[in-house]
Design a protein around this motif. Sequence first.
Motif, PDB file in Angstrom:
ATOM      1  N   ILE A 478       1.108  -1.456   0.129  1.00 31.00           N
ATOM      2  CA  ILE A 478      -0.237   0.231   0.086  1.00 31.00           C
ATOM      3  C   ILE A 478       1.020   0.990   0.272  1.00 31.00           C
ATOM      4  O   ILE A 478       0.614   1.847  -1.090  1.00 31.00           O
ATOM      5  CB  ILE A 478      -1.024  -0.002   1.276  1.00 31.00           C
ATOM      6  N   LEU A 479       2.259   1.009   0.670  1.00 34.27           N
ATOM      7  CA  LEU A 479       2.895   2.569   0.767  1.00 34.27           C
ATOM      8  C   LEU A 479       3.654   2.461  -0.231  1.00 34.27           C
ATOM      9  O   LEU A 479       3.377   3.767  -1.349  1.00 34.27           O
ATOM     10  CB  LEU A 479       4.077   1.552   1.329  1.00 34.27           C
ATOM     11  N   ILE A 480       3.672   1.350  -1.435  1.00 31.45           N
ATOM     12  CA  ILE A 480       4.937   1.868  -2.996  1.00 31.45           C
ATOM     13  C   ILE A 480       3.374   2.643  -3.410  1.00 31.45           C
ATOM     14  O   ILE A 480       3.358   3.138  -4.386  1.00 31.45           O
ATOM     15  CB  ILE A 480       4.647   0.706  -3.479  1.00 31.45           C
ATOM     16  N   PHE A 481       1.815   1.865  -3.603  1.00 29.73           N
ATOM     17  CA  PHE A 481       0.951   2.609  -4.582  1.00 29.73           C
ATOM     18  C   PHE A 481       1.032   4.728  -4.803  1.00 29.73           C
ATOM     19  O   PHE A 481       0.652   4.753  -5.515  1.00 29.73           O
ATOM     20  CB  PHE A 481      -0.683   1.721  -3.891  1.00 29.73           C
ATOM     21  N   ALA A 482       0.730   4.428  -2.863  1.00 27.55           N
ATOM     22  CA  ALA A 482       0.696   5.821  -2.245  1.00 27.55           C
ATOM     23  C   ALA A 482       2.020   6.368  -2.993  1.00 27.55           C
ATOM     24  O   ALA A 482       1.745   7.612  -3.317  1.00 27.55           O
ATOM     25  CB  ALA A 482       0.667   5.357  -0.331  1.00 27.55           C
ATOM     26  N   GLN A 483       2.876   6.056  -2.541  1.00 27.75           N
ATOM     27  CA  GLN A 483       4.299   6.645  -3.925  1.00 27.75           C
ATOM     28  C   GLN A 483       4.456   6.596  -4.721  1.00 27.75           C
ATOM     29  O   GLN A 483       4.847   7.703  -5.518  1.00 27.75           O
ATOM     30  CB  GLN A 483       5.271   6.023  -2.866  1.00 27.75           C
ATOM     31  N   ARG A 484       3.245   6.240  -5.602  1.00 27.20           N
ATOM     32  CA  ARG A 484       2.892   6.628  -7.047  1.00 27.20           C
ATOM     33  C   ARG A 484       2.853   8.252  -7.110  1.00 27.20           C
ATOM     34  O   ARG A 484       2.737   8.649  -8.105  1.00 27.20           O
ATOM     35  CB  ARG A 484       2.040   5.360  -7.456  1.00 27.20           C
ATOM     36  N   TRP A 485       1.649   8.415  -6.275  1.00 29.84           N
ATOM     37  CA  TRP A 485       1.178   9.907  -6.049  1.00 29.84           C
ATOM     38  C   TRP A 485       1.981  11.440  -5.969  1.00 29.84           C
ATOM     39  O   TRP A 485       1.754  12.098  -5.961  1.00 29.84           O
ATOM     40  CB  TRP A 485      -0.422   9.516  -5.960  1.00 29.84           C
ATOM     41  N   VAL A 486       2.967  10.037  -4.480  1.00 29.19           N
ATOM     42  CA  VAL A 486       3.026  11.201  -3.786  1.00 29.19           C
ATOM     43  C   VAL A 486       4.252  10.679  -3.493  1.00 29.19           C
ATOM     44  O   VAL A 486       4.432   9.863  -2.223  1.00 29.19           O
ATOM     45  CB  VAL A 486       2.051  12.035  -2.353  1.00 29.19           C
ATOM     46  N   LYS A 487       5.666  11.040  -3.667  1.00 27.10           N
ATOM     47  CA  LYS A 487       6.609  10.362  -3.795  1.00 27.10           C
ATOM     48  C   LYS A 487       7.910   9.775  -2.668  1.00 27.10           C
ATOM     49  O   LYS A 487       8.233   9.679  -2.468  1.00 27.10           O
ATOM     50  CB  LYS A 487       8.039  11.407  -4.746  1.00 27.10           C
TER      51      LYS A 487
END
Length: 542
Positions: A478-487
């Motif tokens: 989930i962290l990686i999914f979020a980092q797609r949008w907010v680095k």
Amino acid sequence: MSVNDTAPAQKGFLGFVERTGNKLPDPVFLFFYLIGGLVLISILCAVLGVSAPHPTQLNPDGSTMIVRADSLLSAANIQRLWVDMPKTFTHFHPLGYVLIVMLGAGVAERSGLFASGMRAAVRGAPTALLTPVVALIAMLSNHASDAGYVVLIPLAGILFAAAGRHPIAGIAAAFAGVSGGFSANITPGQLDALLFGITQQAVDNSGLVEGLNVNIAGNWFFISVLMVIYLPLIWFVTDKIVEPRLGKWVPSEQQAKDFGEDDKPLEPAQKKGIRNAGLASLAVIALWAFMTFGPGTPLISEEACAPGTIESGACSIHATLAPLYQSLVAAFFLLFLFAGWAYGAAAGTVKNHRDLVAMMAEAMKDMGYYLVLAFAAAHFVAMFGWSNLGFITAVHGANTIEASGLPLPVVLGLMVIFTGLLNLFVGSASAKWALMAPVLVPMLMLLGVSPEGATAAYRVGDGATNIITPLMVYFPLILIFAQRWVKDFGLGSLTALMLPYSVWLLITGVILTVGWFYLGIDLGPGAPIEFNMPAAPAAVTP
């Protein structure tokens, strides 16, 4: 887009949880270590003569039966360990339940039915209803095994971005539904098969009653109401608490291009497949209805109300429908199997019967870790029963709670909170319940709470804190999914994002559990929340 290779370390209580949890061994070895500790405790308790009176059984001379702690290093228990090892493993109740359901669910997942169904459900949602639709499909997606995490959560971010809303809010709503609402659903499924298998094992090992069967539908009413309550709660927290804190979303040119390419409509063959899957599901439901109400009624126990049972009070609607309840594992297997097959045949993912068999085989390969875990858990649960420590702890624990004067609804509410705290350190739902059930199920039975009631309270606490513990297996994903949008979105950012959901899910879950017990409503078909221990004959002093 590049992402952070490592997440920043947490501080405070969540940092303590992360550090402590990371020091714990793999759940498989955790059970082996617990077995070693159990052996030592059993020896000590046997030497000290630890015991408890049996509440329902008497000795042949009429005196109260005393159950004493038995050393696991006694000759009889050592023999039982080695001779019965295959039986201990293969007779572990959750094993058969889960494997059968997963044979069908594996076809539904690998044919693409689950992924296409979720995409179809959320893509056409009106912007104003996007949050509740995502939350609803997220909770329903728990029937789809891991597909909810892998497919729906990143898709929710894309859909929110396409609607001009912050994609992190979409990820949060989907994560809250899939993981926080882990037990909320409209029908029983794989999780019910898993948990009630462990509950049944705890009942069988308790020695309190014989012939008591729990069924996969034992929490059906409860989890349905849980979903009705969780849906507006996730909607409110997302739209009124989480998204306003995130601020307005302004995508970069590359991000706008990326989510535009990812948000593709279903192909005509996929739409046809979903229609065919729906027809196949209706056919399975019709078959079960025919076997329940049609000629011969194979899923109705006519013997349950034969002459003699009515007079003895053994005749009841629950006893009559017992075969139907017990057949639901097979029903879900066929439902997933034929729905997945019908979808795959239309979508082109299942070309012949060999593809079908291959998908079922792949599903069993994915269960490899679970089989290893089940082997360790089965022996821990069995040895706990052989030592009599589970029974003795349950009796003394029930007496202590009864002496404390705490109302039973409050006891169940405390159990929800305790489970939620334990979930921060031990993420696996089956591992935790295998640890807790041998004591909690019989203890609550002695206090008048049914095995279904104990299971319901456990699953509320288990789901509420999934979304804030870094030890949850999908947390890094989930962290990686979020980092797609907010680095620079880090571990602390994700935990803080999900904390409001976790708090409100836990509060509402506790209120529902306590209120449900006060009202005394059945938890599912044939599953009252209250349990009456069989009365023991009056003891005779020799």
